[in-house]
Design a protein around this motif. Structure first.
Motif, PDB file in Angstrom:
ATOM      1  N   MET A  58       5.985 108.892 -48.468  1.00  0.00           N
ATOM      2  CA  MET A  58       5.416 109.044 -46.985  1.00  0.00           C
ATOM      3  C   MET A  58       3.711 109.584 -46.983  1.00  0.00           C
ATOM      4  O   MET A  58       3.025 108.838 -46.328  1.00  0.00           O
ATOM      5  N   THR A  59       3.275 110.125 -47.955  1.00  0.00           N
ATOM      6  CA  THR A  59       1.883 110.483 -48.154  1.00  0.00           C
ATOM      7  C   THR A  59       1.128 109.394 -48.500  1.00  0.00           C
ATOM      8  O   THR A  59       0.286 109.044 -47.966  1.00  0.00           O
ATOM      9  N   SER A  83       1.500 109.468 -35.205  1.00  0.00           N
ATOM     10  CA  SER A  83       2.740 109.225 -35.474  1.00  0.00           C
ATOM     11  C   SER A  83       3.058 108.283 -36.748  1.00  0.00           C
ATOM     12  O   SER A  83       2.228 107.396 -36.796  1.00  0.00           O
ATOM     13  N   VAL A  84       3.859 108.611 -37.595  1.00  0.00           N
ATOM     14  CA  VAL A  84       4.231 107.733 -38.725  1.00  0.00           C
ATOM     15  C   VAL A  84       5.923 107.813 -38.664  1.00  0.00           C
ATOM     16  O   VAL A  84       6.533 108.706 -39.042  1.00  0.00           O
ATOM     17  N   LYS A  85       6.444 106.364 -38.656  1.00  0.00           N
ATOM     18  CA  LYS A  85       7.647 106.237 -38.716  1.00  0.00           C
ATOM     19  C   LYS A  85       7.849 105.831 -39.974  1.00  0.00           C
ATOM     20  O   LYS A  85       7.378 104.541 -40.306  1.00  0.00           O
ATOM     21  N   THR A  86       8.935 106.203 -41.097  1.00  0.00           N
ATOM     22  CA  THR A  86       9.231 105.700 -42.345  1.00  0.00           C
ATOM     23  C   THR A  86      10.541 105.250 -42.420  1.00  0.00           C
ATOM     24  O   THR A  86      11.422 106.218 -42.061  1.00  0.00           O
ATOM     25  N   ASP A  87      10.906 104.151 -43.057  1.00  0.00           N
ATOM     26  CA  ASP A  87      12.195 103.442 -43.406  1.00  0.00           C
ATOM     27  C   ASP A  87      12.200 103.347 -44.765  1.00  0.00           C
ATOM     28  O   ASP A  87      11.468 102.860 -45.508  1.00  0.00           O
ATOM     29  N   PHE A  88      13.254 103.999 -45.666  1.00  0.00           N
ATOM     30  CA  PHE A  88      13.462 103.694 -46.947  1.00  0.00           C
ATOM     31  C   PHE A  88      14.417 102.501 -47.266  1.00  0.00           C
ATOM     32  O   PHE A  88      15.523 102.733 -46.843  1.00  0.00           O
ATOM     33  N   ALA A  89      14.016 101.668 -48.107  1.00  0.00           N
ATOM     34  CA  ALA A  89      14.956 100.666 -48.336  1.00  0.00           C
ATOM     35  C   ALA A  89      15.050 100.413 -49.850  1.00  0.00           C
ATOM     36  O   ALA A  89      16.016  99.511 -50.600  1.00  0.00           O
ATOM     37  N   GLY A  90      14.623 101.445 -50.709  1.00  0.00           N
ATOM     38  CA  GLY A  90      14.790 101.435 -52.053  1.00  0.00           C
ATOM     39  C   GLY A  90      13.894 102.867 -52.555  1.00  0.00           C
ATOM     40  O   GLY A  90      13.811 103.785 -52.067  1.00  0.00           O
ATOM     41  N   SER A  91      13.694 102.642 -54.069  1.00  0.00           N
ATOM     42  CA  SER A  91      12.926 103.936 -54.627  1.00  0.00           C
ATOM     43  C   SER A  91      12.230 103.358 -55.846  1.00  0.00           C
ATOM     44  O   SER A  91      12.222 102.447 -56.059  1.00  0.00           O
ATOM     45  N   PHE A 113      -2.947 100.870 -34.345  1.00  0.00           N
ATOM     46  CA  PHE A 113      -1.740 100.562 -34.874  1.00  0.00           C
ATOM     47  C   PHE A 113      -1.681  99.865 -35.969  1.00  0.00           C
ATOM     48  O   PHE A 113      -2.353  99.116 -36.334  1.00  0.00           O
ATOM     49  N   ALA A 114      -0.784 100.381 -37.104  1.00  0.00           N
ATOM     50  CA  ALA A 114      -0.701  99.669 -38.437  1.00  0.00           C
ATOM     51  C   ALA A 114       0.552  99.641 -38.949  1.00  0.00           C
ATOM     52  O   ALA A 114       1.425 100.700 -38.586  1.00  0.00           O
ATOM     53  N   ASN A 115       0.908  98.692 -39.786  1.00  0.00           N
ATOM     54  CA  ASN A 115       2.310  98.981 -40.665  1.00  0.00           C
ATOM     55  C   ASN A 115       2.067  98.884 -42.095  1.00  0.00           C
ATOM     56  O   ASN A 115       0.701  98.379 -42.606  1.00  0.00           O
ATOM     57  N   CYS A 116       2.661  99.373 -43.045  1.00  0.00           N
ATOM     58  CA  CYS A 116       2.556  99.431 -44.263  1.00  0.00           C
ATOM     59  C   CYS A 116       3.939  99.062 -44.976  1.00  0.00           C
ATOM     60  O   CYS A 116       4.897  99.662 -44.547  1.00  0.00           O
ATOM     61  N   TYR A 117       3.737  98.453 -46.140  1.00  0.00           N
ATOM     62  CA  TYR A 117       4.809  98.438 -47.126  1.00  0.00           C
ATOM     63  C   TYR A 117       4.604  98.654 -48.408  1.00  0.00           C
ATOM     64  O   TYR A 117       3.513  98.809 -48.917  1.00  0.00           O
ATOM     65  N   LEU A 118       5.454  99.554 -48.779  1.00  0.00           N
ATOM     66  CA  LEU A 118       5.169 100.087 -50.317  1.00  0.00           C
ATOM     67  C   LEU A 118       5.978  99.019 -51.286  1.00  0.00           C
ATOM     68  O   LEU A 118       7.120  98.802 -50.912  1.00  0.00           O
ATOM     69  N   MET A 119       5.633  98.870 -52.417  1.00  0.00           N
ATOM     70  CA  MET A 119       5.993  97.779 -53.122  1.00  0.00           C
ATOM     71  C   MET A 119       6.098  98.278 -54.496  1.00  0.00           C
ATOM     72  O   MET A 119       5.135  98.739 -54.855  1.00  0.00           O
ATOM     73  N   VAL A 120       7.287  98.061 -55.262  1.00  0.00           N
ATOM     74  CA  VAL A 120       7.266  98.386 -56.636  1.00  0.00           C
ATOM     75  C   VAL A 120       7.393  96.722 -57.303  1.00  0.00           C
ATOM     76  O   VAL A 120       8.734  96.326 -57.085  1.00  0.00           O
ATOM     77  N   GLY A 121       6.546  96.004 -57.770  1.00  0.00           N
ATOM     78  CA  GLY A 121       6.801  94.774 -58.466  1.00  0.00           C
ATOM     79  C   GLY A 121       6.596  94.057 -56.867  1.00  0.00           C
ATOM     80  O   GLY A 121       6.012  94.161 -55.980  1.00  0.00           O
ATOM     81  N   GLU A 122       7.723  93.117 -56.786  1.00  0.00           N
ATOM     82  CA  GLU A 122       7.985  92.162 -55.686  1.00  0.00           C
ATOM     83  C   GLU A 122       8.919  92.739 -54.681  1.00  0.00           C
ATOM     84  O   GLU A 122       9.232  92.290 -53.460  1.00  0.00           O
ATOM     85  N   GLU A 123       9.465  94.215 -55.056  1.00  0.00           N
ATOM     86  CA  GLU A 123      10.305  94.751 -54.231  1.00  0.00           C
ATOM     87  C   GLU A 123       9.675  95.751 -53.071  1.00  0.00           C
ATOM     88  O   GLU A 123       8.908  96.770 -53.368  1.00  0.00           O
ATOM     89  N   ARG A 124      10.181  95.365 -51.728  1.00  0.00           N
ATOM     90  CA  ARG A 124       9.845  96.416 -50.919  1.00  0.00           C
ATOM     91  C   ARG A 124      10.763  97.563 -50.794  1.00  0.00           C
ATOM     92  O   ARG A 124      11.892  97.643 -50.526  1.00  0.00           O
ATOM     93  N   ILE A 125      10.206  98.900 -51.058  1.00  0.00           N
ATOM     94  CA  ILE A 125      11.028  99.945 -51.126  1.00  0.00           C
ATOM     95  C   ILE A 125      10.668 100.749 -49.799  1.00  0.00           C
ATOM     96  O   ILE A 125      11.692 101.578 -49.514  1.00  0.00           O
ATOM     97  N   VAL A 126       9.820 100.881 -49.203  1.00  0.00           N
ATOM     98  CA  VAL A 126       9.466 101.533 -48.003  1.00  0.00           C
ATOM     99  C   VAL A 126       8.584 100.545 -46.940  1.00  0.00           C
ATOM    100  O   VAL A 126       7.503  99.943 -47.130  1.00  0.00           O
ATOM    101  N   HIS A 127       9.025 100.686 -45.668  1.00  0.00           N
ATOM    102  CA  HIS A 127       8.150 100.548 -44.544  1.00  0.00           C
ATOM    103  C   HIS A 127       7.775 101.629 -43.790  1.00  0.00           C
ATOM    104  O   HIS A 127       8.614 102.601 -43.529  1.00  0.00           O
ATOM    105  N   ALA A 128       6.683 101.644 -43.327  1.00  0.00           N
ATOM    106  CA  ALA A 128       6.084 102.747 -42.333  1.00  0.00           C
ATOM    107  C   ALA A 128       5.268 101.959 -41.306  1.00  0.00           C
ATOM    108  O   ALA A 128       4.591 101.008 -41.465  1.00  0.00           O
ATOM    109  N   SER A 129       5.363 102.495 -40.133  1.00  0.00           N
ATOM    110  CA  SER A 129       4.422 102.224 -39.050  1.00  0.00           C
ATOM    111  C   SER A 129       3.818 103.393 -38.369  1.00  0.00           C
ATOM    112  O   SER A 129       4.549 104.340 -38.362  1.00  0.00           O
ATOM    113  N   ALA A 130       2.561 103.246 -38.105  1.00  0.00           N
ATOM    114  CA  ALA A 130       1.759 104.267 -37.577  1.00  0.00           C
ATOM    115  C   ALA A 130       1.077 104.109 -36.616  1.00  0.00           C
ATOM    116  O   ALA A 130       0.743 103.044 -36.098  1.00  0.00           O
TER     117      ALA A 130
END
Length: 144
Positions: A58-59, A83-91, A113-130
């Motif tokens: 999240m940080t 505000s930051v909303k975070t959804d976890f889809a992996g690790s 307003f912005a969105n963020c995806y955390l990626m490990v390789g090609e896998e999206r593990i987190v989505h956050a909107s702020a």
């Protein structure tokens, strides 16, 4: 464990005691003027299960969202996270390289307003909107 980033990444252009403690964070500039923020998962980043702590992820989202959104305009707006909303889809496991990719949707007179995806390789593990509150603009030449 080594924190070396992949080729093309360099130490994040701005730091603070908090970032120094939780990093090291890196960034890579893209050809379109945007950038990606990254972090190598080390033992100090792990939870009791041995994977990256959700608070760390999240940080990373908050850092990338804020820096990328404020640098999306000239002059750079001064923004405060509302505000930051975070959804976890992996690790992320120890040694994984995690990248934060940000899409800035709108920077208005009062809110951004912005969105963020955390990626490990090609896998999206987190989505956050702020949502950010705009508190003014930085004077020209002031680091963002």
């Amino acid at each position: 464990m080594d924190s070396n980033p992949p080729d093309g990444f360099k130490p994040l252009f701005r730091t603070s005691p908090f970032l120094d403690h939780n990093g090291p964070f890196f960034y890579r500039e893209n050809s379109d003027g945007t950038f990606v923020v990254g972090l190598r998962i080390q033992p100090k980043h792990a939870n009791a299960r041995g994977i990256a702590h959700g608070g760390l992820l999240m940080t990373l989202c908050d850092i990338a969202l804020g820096y990328r959104t404020t640098r999306s305009q000239t002059p750079s707006p001064m923004l405060t996270t509302a505000s930051v909303k975070t959804d976890f889809a992996g690790s992320a496991k120890l040694g994984d390289w995690v990248e934060a990719h940000v899409d800035v949707h709108k920077v208005g007179g009062r809110l951004a307003f912005a969105n963020c995806y955390l990626m490990v390789g090609e896998e999206r593990i987190v989505h956050a909107s702020a949502v950010f509150a705009r508190t003014g603009d930085r004077p020209a030449g002031t680091p963002s």
